[in-house]
Write a protein that holds these residues in place. Structure first.
Motif, PDB file in Angstrom:
ATOM      1  N   GLN A 146      61.573  38.289 -16.932  1.00 37.27           N
ATOM      2  CA  GLN A 146      60.425  39.140 -17.261  1.00 37.27           C
ATOM      3  C   GLN A 146      59.325  38.236 -17.827  1.00 37.27           C
ATOM      4  N   HIS A 147      58.089  38.536 -17.502  1.00 36.50           N
ATOM      5  CA  HIS A 147      56.968  37.670 -17.875  1.00 36.50           C
ATOM      6  C   HIS A 147      56.451  37.965 -19.287  1.00 36.50           C
ATOM      7  N   ALA A 148      56.909  39.089 -19.882  1.00 33.85           N
ATOM      8  CA  ALA A 148      56.424  39.440 -21.224  1.00 33.85           C
ATOM      9  C   ALA A 148      57.585  39.977 -22.046  1.00 33.85           C
ATOM     10  N   ARG A 149      57.392  40.009 -23.371  1.00 30.52           N
ATOM     11  CA  ARG A 149      58.415  40.590 -24.255  1.00 30.52           C
ATOM     12  C   ARG A 149      58.260  42.108 -24.252  1.00 30.52           C
ATOM     13  N   PRO A 150      59.387  42.831 -24.271  1.00 27.70           N
ATOM     14  CA  PRO A 150      59.252  44.287 -24.375  1.00 27.70           C
ATOM     15  C   PRO A 150      58.765  44.670 -25.769  1.00 27.70           C
ATOM     16  N   SER A 151      58.219  45.862 -25.900  1.00 30.85           N
ATOM     17  CA  SER A 151      57.866  46.408 -27.203  1.00 30.85           C
ATOM     18  C   SER A 151      59.022  46.252 -28.181  1.00 30.85           C
ATOM     19  N   ALA A 152      58.701  46.018 -29.452  1.00 30.23           N
ATOM     20  CA  ALA A 152      59.748  45.901 -30.478  1.00 30.23           C
ATOM     21  C   ALA A 152      60.570  47.177 -30.569  1.00 30.23           C
ATOM     22  N   GLU A 153      59.977  48.301 -30.181  1.00 26.51           N
ATOM     23  CA  GLU A 153      60.663  49.592 -30.280  1.00 26.51           C
ATOM     24  C   GLU A 153      61.441  49.943 -29.009  1.00 26.51           C
ATOM     25  N   ALA A 154      61.545  48.976 -28.100  1.00 29.35           N
ATOM     26  CA  ALA A 154      62.254  49.225 -26.834  1.00 29.35           C
ATOM     27  C   ALA A 154      63.693  49.706 -27.030  1.00 29.35           C
ATOM     28  N   PRO A 155      64.452  49.222 -28.040  1.00 34.12           N
ATOM     29  CA  PRO A 155      65.823  49.721 -28.191  1.00 34.12           C
ATOM     30  C   PRO A 155      65.887  51.230 -28.450  1.00 34.12           C
TER      31      PRO A 155
END
Ligand SMILES: [Zn+2]
Length: 198
Positions: free
Chosen positions: A65-74
């Motif tokens: 993936q080219h970017a980090r997911p949102s911190a709230e992804a979990p």
């Protein structure tokens, strides 16, 4: 129209409604066996389909993936996998935060036409929207949300933070988010009207 396109369009719409100030808020959608979520730290007024990140059932980014997911992804991943939701919307709705401050044990919504917008009856229906304490630990926050669920209520308020709402599709999750915001705003206004001298 791809799921990434839908995610981008949804984010821009929710930003325009004033619920994704700064870089706050995030949106996720199930795409077949996969989950797409908005990337971390992006301006929601200008989200592009390339800002969608694929995550696993724990909310961690899939490889390449080219970017980090949102911190709230979990939290998104757990609502989608545990509840079978098709999409989750998380917004920093001011009305949700204020309603949770007014009714920390759960926000009562009674006898309002707009309840239909969250899949309920109008007159004669009474709903309590759960409120949970905020946490920076996403596993902890996910567990609190799942433990607090009210049957037939497709959303939970995180105190001093915002609202998570979900639906079978992204369109439904957005509709419900808009209805929740209206209902919280209405409940707060009605409460003020009914105060002595209000
Ligand atoms: Zn948030």
């Amino acid at each position: 129209m791809s799921a990434a396109d839908d995610l981008a369009r949804a984010s821009r719409r929710l930003y325009a409604l004033g619920w994704m100030r700064g870089t706050s808020g995030n949106v996720s959608v199930r795409d077949g066996a996969e989950i797409l979520v908005t990337a971390s730290g992006i301006d929601k007024s200008a989200v592009e389909p390339t800002d969608a990140v694929l995550i696993d059932a724990r909310g961690e980014a899939l490889p390449e993936q080219h970017a980090r997911p949102s911190a709230e992804a979990p939290v998104h991943a757990s609502v989608i996998t545990e509840l079978g939701a098709g999409a989750v919307v998380h917004v920093h709705s001011l009305a949700a935060v204020e309603a949770a401050a007014r009714w920390p044990e759960g926000v009562p919504l009674i006898d309002v036409e707009q309840l239909k917008g969250i899949g309920r009856g109008a007159h004669g229906d009474a709903v309590t929207v759960p409120v949970v304490a905020n946490s920076q630990d996403m596993a902890d926050l996910s567990a609190r949300i799942l433990a607090a669920l009210e049957p037939g209520v497709p959303g939970v308020i995180v105190a001093e933070h915002g609202l998570y709402a979900w639906g079978s599709s992204l369109g439904e999750a957005i509709d419900r988010t808009e209805s929740f915001d209206w209902l919280f705003d209405h409940a707060l206004r009605l409460d003020r009207l009914r105060q002595p001298g209000g």
